[in-house]
Design an enzyme around this catalytic site. Structure first.
Site, PDB file in Angstrom:
ATOM      1  N   ASP A 103     -10.910  24.593 -33.183  1.00 17.03           N
ATOM      2  CA  ASP A 103     -12.054  25.597 -32.988  1.00 17.03           C
ATOM      3  C   ASP A 103     -12.510  25.835 -34.431  1.00 17.03           C
ATOM      4  O   ASP A 103     -12.821  24.859 -34.944  1.00 17.03           O
ATOM      5  CB  ASP A 103     -11.390  26.979 -32.343  1.00 17.03           C
ATOM      6  CG  ASP A 103     -12.701  27.894 -31.863  1.00 17.03           C
ATOM      7  OD1 ASP A 103     -13.379  27.736 -30.984  1.00 17.03           O
ATOM      8  OD2 ASP A 103     -12.832  28.852 -32.613  1.00 17.03           O
ATOM      9  N   HIS A 297     -10.199  24.820 -23.364  1.00 15.51           N
ATOM     10  CA  HIS A 297     -10.450  24.985 -24.930  1.00 15.51           C
ATOM     11  C   HIS A 297      -9.257  25.250 -25.748  1.00 15.51           C
ATOM     12  O   HIS A 297      -9.302  24.930 -26.780  1.00 15.51           O
ATOM     13  CB  HIS A 297     -11.482  26.032 -24.979  1.00 15.51           C
ATOM     14  CG  HIS A 297     -12.018  26.380 -26.491  1.00 15.51           C
ATOM     15  ND1 HIS A 297     -12.650  25.335 -27.229  1.00 15.51           N
ATOM     16  CD2 HIS A 297     -11.535  27.232 -27.423  1.00 15.51           C
ATOM     17  CE1 HIS A 297     -12.730  25.890 -28.258  1.00 15.51           C
ATOM     18  NE2 HIS A 297     -12.124  27.010 -28.574  1.00 15.51           N
TER      19      HIS A 297
END
Length: 322
Positions: A103, A297
Site C-alpha cells: 500500500d 487488498h
C-alpha cells in the site's frame, strides 16, 4: 508469531519505532506497511524471513503507533518518508538491504530503490505499482475525474474531516476497512454518492474482523490507532502536489534493481491503477508481476502462504540470506 523486539530510535527529526526479528548476522530486509495498517500486518512474513536467516526490520511508519506523528501536513511528503528509512538504515549500519512495501509502503519502497541504488539490492511492492513520475500531480486528475462523485482520496484532503470520522469508533472503522476493500469495482474507494459525503456512515458494521485476521491481530491494529490517531496517516494523502515537486530530480529514472510486484485479483487498487500496472515494465525493466487469486487488498495477511511463495524465492535469487 516470531519473537520480535522493539527499538525506538531518533532519525530525521522524529522518534521511529522499529520491530526487529531474526539472527543478528542475517542480511537486512525492511517491511514497510501502508494504510490503515501497522507493523504487525507483516507477522507472517516476519516469521518466514527470520526462519530463512534474514534480519527483519518492520517499522511503524511516520504517524503510526509509537512512532512520532508531527502535526504539519508537509511533514509527510514522500521524500521525507523515505528519509526516515534512510536514517534508520544509517542507524543500523546497513550497506545492502531488500526493501518491501505494501500500500503506501510500496511507493516508499519504490522511491528508496531510486534514491539508494547501491544500497537497495532488491525491491518488492505489493498492491501499489510504480509508474514513474506523472506529468502532473495525480490529485489534479482525480479532482477533474471525480468532481461530482465520492472518491476517498479527495475526501481525505480537508484536514480534520476524515481523521475525525475514522477515529470516532476505531474497532468499527477497522472492521469495515478490512472487510470492504476488495471489490473489482473499487469497493469503498469510489462511490456513487455526493463528493462531500462522509465515507463510512452508510456501511453496516460486520461485527467481527475477517477470517484472515485473528482477534489477537485485530487488537494490535486497534491499539495502534488508539495510540496515534489517524491524522498522521491521513496526512500521507495530503502531499500529492508536494510529492510531485520534491520528486522532480527523479523524473525519467528507471528502477534498475530486480523487482517483484504482487496484487490480489480482488484488490480495488488493481482497477484504479490498471494503466500503471500495464506500463510498469517500461519503468521497472526487471520486474516480475504476479496476481494472487481470491485475494483482496490486505494481501500479505489474507494470503500469507501465497505471498511468501513468491517473496522468498525472489529474495533467494537476488538477495540470498546466506
Amino acid at each position: 508469531m516470531q519473537q520480535t523486539h522493539q527499538q525506538l530510535i531518533k532519525v530525521n527529526g522524529i522518534r521511529l519505532s522499529v520491530h526487529i526479528a531474526g539472527p543478528e548476522s542475517g542480511k537486512p530486509v525492511w517491511l514497510l506497511h501502508g494504510f490503515p495498517e501497522c507493523w504487525y500486518s507483516w507477522r507472517h512474513q516476519i516469521a518466514a524471513l527470520a526462519a530463512q536467516g534474514y534480519r527483519v526490520f518492520a517499522p511503524e511508519m511516520r504517524g503510526y503507533g509509537a512512532t512520532e506523528a508531527p502535526e504539519a501536513v508537509e511533514a509527510y511528503d514522500l521524500i521525507t518518508l523515505c528519509a526516515d528509512i534512510q536514517g534508520a538504515m544509517n542507524h543500523f549500519g546497513h550497506q545492502q538491504v531488500a526493501m518491501i512495501g505494501h500500500d503506501w509502503g510500496a511507493p516508499v519502497a519504490w522511491h528508496l530503490a531510486l534514491l539508494e541504488p547501491a544500497r537497495v539490492k532488491a525491491v518488492c511492492g505489493m498492491s501499489v505499482p510504480f509508474g514513474g513520475r506523472p506529468r502532473q500531480p495525480a490529485i489534479n486528475m482525480m479532482r477533474e475525474a471525480y468532481k461530482d462523485r465520492f472518491h476517498y482520496i479527495l475526501y481525505f484532503q480537508k484536514p480534520g474531516l476524515a481523521e475525525a470520522e475514522l477515529a470516532s469508533d476505531i474497532p468499527r472503522t477497522m472492521r469495515l476497512m478490512m472487510h470492504g476493500l476488495d471489490s473489482q469495482e473499487g469497493g469503498a474507494l469510489v462511490q456513487d454518492k455526493p463528493a462531500d459525503a462522509a465515507w463510512l456512515d452508510d456501511y453496516t458494521d460486520p461485527g467481527k474482523p475477517p477470517a484472515w485476521c485473528s482477534e489477537e491481530a485485530f487488537e494490535v491494529y486497534v491499539k495502534t490507532f488508539e495510540q496515534s490517531g489517524f491524522r498522521g496517516p491521513v496526512n500521507w494523502y495530503r502531499n500529492f502536489e508536494r510529492n510531485w515537486e520534491r520528486t522532480e530530480p527523479l523524473a525519467g529514472r528507471q528502477i534498475e534493481q530486480p523487482a517483484l510486484f504482487l496484487i490480489g485479483d480482488r484488490d480495488p487498487v488493481g482497477t484504479l491503477e490498471a494503466y500503471t500496472i500495464k506500463k510498469m515494465p517500461g519503468v521497472v525493466p526487471k520486474v516480475e508481476q504476479h496476481v494472487i487469486a481470491d485475494c483482496g487488498h490486505w494481501i500479505q495477511a489474507e494470503k500469507p502462504d501465497e505471498v511468501n511463495s513468491f517473496l522468498l524465492p525472489f529474495l533467494e535469487r537476488h538477495f540470498p540470506a546466506t
